[in-house]
Design a protein around this motif. Structure first.
Motif, mmCIF file in Angstrom:
data_model
loop_
_atom_site.group_PDB
_atom_site.id
_atom_site.type_symbol
_atom_site.label_atom_id
_atom_site.label_comp_id
_atom_site.label_asym_id
_atom_site.label_seq_id
_atom_site.Cartn_x
_atom_site.Cartn_y
_atom_site.Cartn_z
ATOM 1 N N UNK A 1 0.826 -1.075 0.312
ATOM 2 C CA UNK A 1 0.100 0.045 -0.179
ATOM 3 C C UNK A 1 0.783 1.241 -0.016
ATOM 4 N N UNK A 2 0.467 2.302 -0.670
ATOM 5 C CA UNK A 2 1.220 3.562 -0.864
ATOM 6 C C UNK A 2 0.919 4.196 0.468
ATOM 7 N N UNK A 3 2.039 4.937 0.920
ATOM 8 C CA UNK A 3 1.913 5.663 2.272
ATOM 9 C C UNK A 3 2.213 7.293 1.506
ATOM 10 N N UNK A 4 1.222 7.825 1.868
ATOM 11 C CA UNK A 4 1.104 9.691 1.374
ATOM 12 C C UNK A 4 1.641 10.615 2.695
ATOM 13 N N UNK B 1 14.231 11.021 6.134
ATOM 14 C CA UNK B 1 13.547 10.758 7.036
ATOM 15 C C UNK B 1 12.410 10.087 6.532
ATOM 16 N N UNK B 2 11.526 10.765 5.514
ATOM 17 C CA UNK B 2 10.381 10.288 5.120
ATOM 18 C C UNK B 2 10.527 8.955 4.436
ATOM 19 N N UNK B 3 11.556 8.987 3.467
ATOM 20 C CA UNK B 3 11.811 7.550 2.974
ATOM 21 C C UNK B 3 11.932 6.358 4.114
ATOM 22 N N UNK B 4 12.675 6.479 5.135
ATOM 23 C CA UNK B 4 12.849 5.747 6.327
ATOM 24 C C UNK B 4 11.598 5.546 6.746
ATOM 25 N N UNK B 5 10.596 6.474 6.995
ATOM 26 C CA UNK B 5 9.399 6.121 7.407
ATOM 27 C C UNK B 5 8.346 5.525 6.589
ATOM 28 N N UNK B 6 8.836 5.127 5.448
ATOM 29 C CA UNK B 6 7.774 4.323 4.703
ATOM 30 C C UNK B 6 7.227 5.111 3.712
ATOM 31 N N UNK B 7 7.155 6.611 3.619
ATOM 32 C CA UNK B 7 6.487 7.388 2.794
ATOM 33 C C UNK B 7 7.056 7.054 1.153
ATOM 34 N N UNK B 8 5.869 6.939 0.393
ATOM 35 C CA UNK B 8 6.069 6.493 -0.908
ATOM 36 C C UNK B 8 5.622 7.771 -1.986
ATOM 37 N N UNK B 9 4.885 8.637 -1.333
ATOM 38 C CA UNK B 9 4.318 9.653 -2.301
ATOM 39 C C UNK B 9 3.989 10.959 -1.346
ATOM 40 N N UNK B 10 4.513 12.050 -2.032
ATOM 41 C CA UNK B 10 4.479 13.386 -1.258
ATOM 42 C C UNK B 10 3.805 14.449 -2.004
ATOM 43 N N UNK B 11 2.865 15.282 -1.240
ATOM 44 C CA UNK B 11 2.536 16.791 -1.705
ATOM 45 C C UNK B 11 3.712 17.709 -1.100
ATOM 46 N N UNK B 12 4.093 18.481 -2.157
ATOM 47 C CA UNK B 12 5.288 19.343 -1.408
ATOM 48 C C UNK B 12 4.630 20.816 -1.585
ATOM 49 N N UNK B 13 4.428 21.388 -0.508
ATOM 50 C CA UNK B 13 4.145 23.002 -0.820
ATOM 51 C C UNK B 13 5.092 23.892 -0.075
ATOM 52 N N UNK B 14 5.734 24.905 -0.881
ATOM 53 C CA UNK B 14 6.631 25.689 -0.441
ATOM 54 C C UNK B 14 5.885 26.940 0.390
ATOM 55 N N UNK C 1 -3.594 10.169 -5.536
ATOM 56 C CA UNK C 1 -4.333 8.858 -5.248
ATOM 57 C C UNK C 1 -5.075 8.387 -6.495
ATOM 58 N N UNK C 2 -5.085 9.303 -7.528
ATOM 59 C CA UNK C 2 -5.685 8.952 -9.000
ATOM 60 C C UNK C 2 -5.162 7.886 -9.470
#
Length: 314
Positions: free
Chosen positions: A2-5, A90-103, A312-313
């Motif tokens: 399962x993907x982790x966002x 850190x995110x990758x170590x936490x198992x995150x696979x996809x991310x929304x990036x906001x400046x 998620x699409x």
């Protein structure tokens, strides 16, 4: 699997102590040496405000955003700790696979958002799917958040002086070379000029439209760099002079290019511009910064949810 966002907020970064300023400035300039006089001037400015709360406030904004979402929220800084590359690891170590990036710089520019994007992509490689938000200068909740802070002070000052107090909206200046339209190989204007100046003025316009009948407002770029070369204007100083010459006694500066307190607000506005105004016989005030504004957090949550939906699409 399962993907982790997740959501990643990016900001400029700021040193935690005065003795870290030379290393911090080296990060800002990409290793290019700065004159000792410039380093000492910046050290002096930081000493007058104690320390910049930028990192602490951005982490708090991330915490508040996380409370609104059902995914974890991370924070990374381009020029200081926590560095973007370390947060990505850190995110990758936490198992995150996809991310929304906001400046946390709503107005898009190659010198801010563009550099953040480059840093994230370099750190993540192929290990994360990334939905990168290029800019959100026109988000209605961003305008509402600024107007919410501006309105009561503008009304109070206007009532005090018996007339409408002019508002001077500001954003951080950038080098002229950043916003100059590049030329294509045939000499014609390129199709992708830097949008920063237009974005910044559009934010100002939308905040003014949300204001309490605000009719007299102006725009200037602040905090021009000390490292040489022309930077975009008009400057705050020359605009304050012009307003004074028109007979104004009070001016309200609203820095709509900044989402929380840091040196460009606590020193540049609260100390330098106020002193400049006093020397002219002009009173300079500003509304409170957004910082932990619930409306700002709602804007970020809306942007994040839209990005998460895109990720998620199928």
């Amino acid at each position: 699997m399962a993907e982790r966002l997740a959501v990643l907020l990016l900001a400029h970064g700021t040193p935690d102590a005065l003795d870290e300023i030379p290393a911090y400035l080296s990060n800002v300039t990409g290793g290019r040496a700065m004159p000792d006089a410039v380093i000492e001037e910046i050290r002096h400015r930081y000493s007058l405000i104690g320390t910049s709360p930028l990192t602490r406030l951005t982490l708090e904004q991330g915490r508040l955003l996380g409370a609104e979402l059902d995914v974890p929220v991370y924070v990374g800084m381009r020029n200081w700790k926590p560095y973007i590359k370390d947060t990505v690891e850190q995110m990758i170590g936490d198992g995150i696979t996809a991310v929304v990036v906001i400046c946390m710089a709503p107005q898009n520019s190659r010198t801010s958002v563009g550099l953040y994007k480059r840093a994230v992509l370099a750190a993540a490689g192929e290990r994360l799917r990334i939905d990168f938000v290029e800019g959100w200068a026109d988000h209605p909740l961003l305008a509402k958040a600024f107007a919410e802070k501006l309105r009561p002070l503008w009304q109070s000052l206007s009532g005090e002086v018996g007339s409408s107090v002019p508002v001077l909206f500001t954003a951080h200046s950038v080098p002229c070379r950043t916003i100059q339209t590049a030329l294509a190989s045939d000499g014609a204007p390129a199709q992708n000029p830097d949008p920063y100046a237009v974005d910044a003025k559009h934010t100002a316009e939308t905040v003014a439209d949300c204001g309490p009948g605000l009719k007299e407002w102006y725009f200037a770029f602040q905090s021009q760099g000390m490292s040489g070369g022309p930077w975009i204007g008009p400057t705050v100083e020359e605009t304050l002079r012009a307003l004074h010459e028109e007979g104004h006694k009070v001016v309200l500066i609203d820095p709509i290019g900044f989402l929380c307190d840091h040196v460009e607000i606590l020193y540049d506005i609260d100390i330098a511009f106020r002193e400049y105004g006093r020397n002219l016989g002009l009173r300079v005030e500003r509304p409170q910064s957004l910082n932990a504004s619930p409306v700002l957090i709602a804007a970020l949550a809306d942007i994040a949810r839209r990005g998460l939906a895109r990720l998620s699409q199928p």
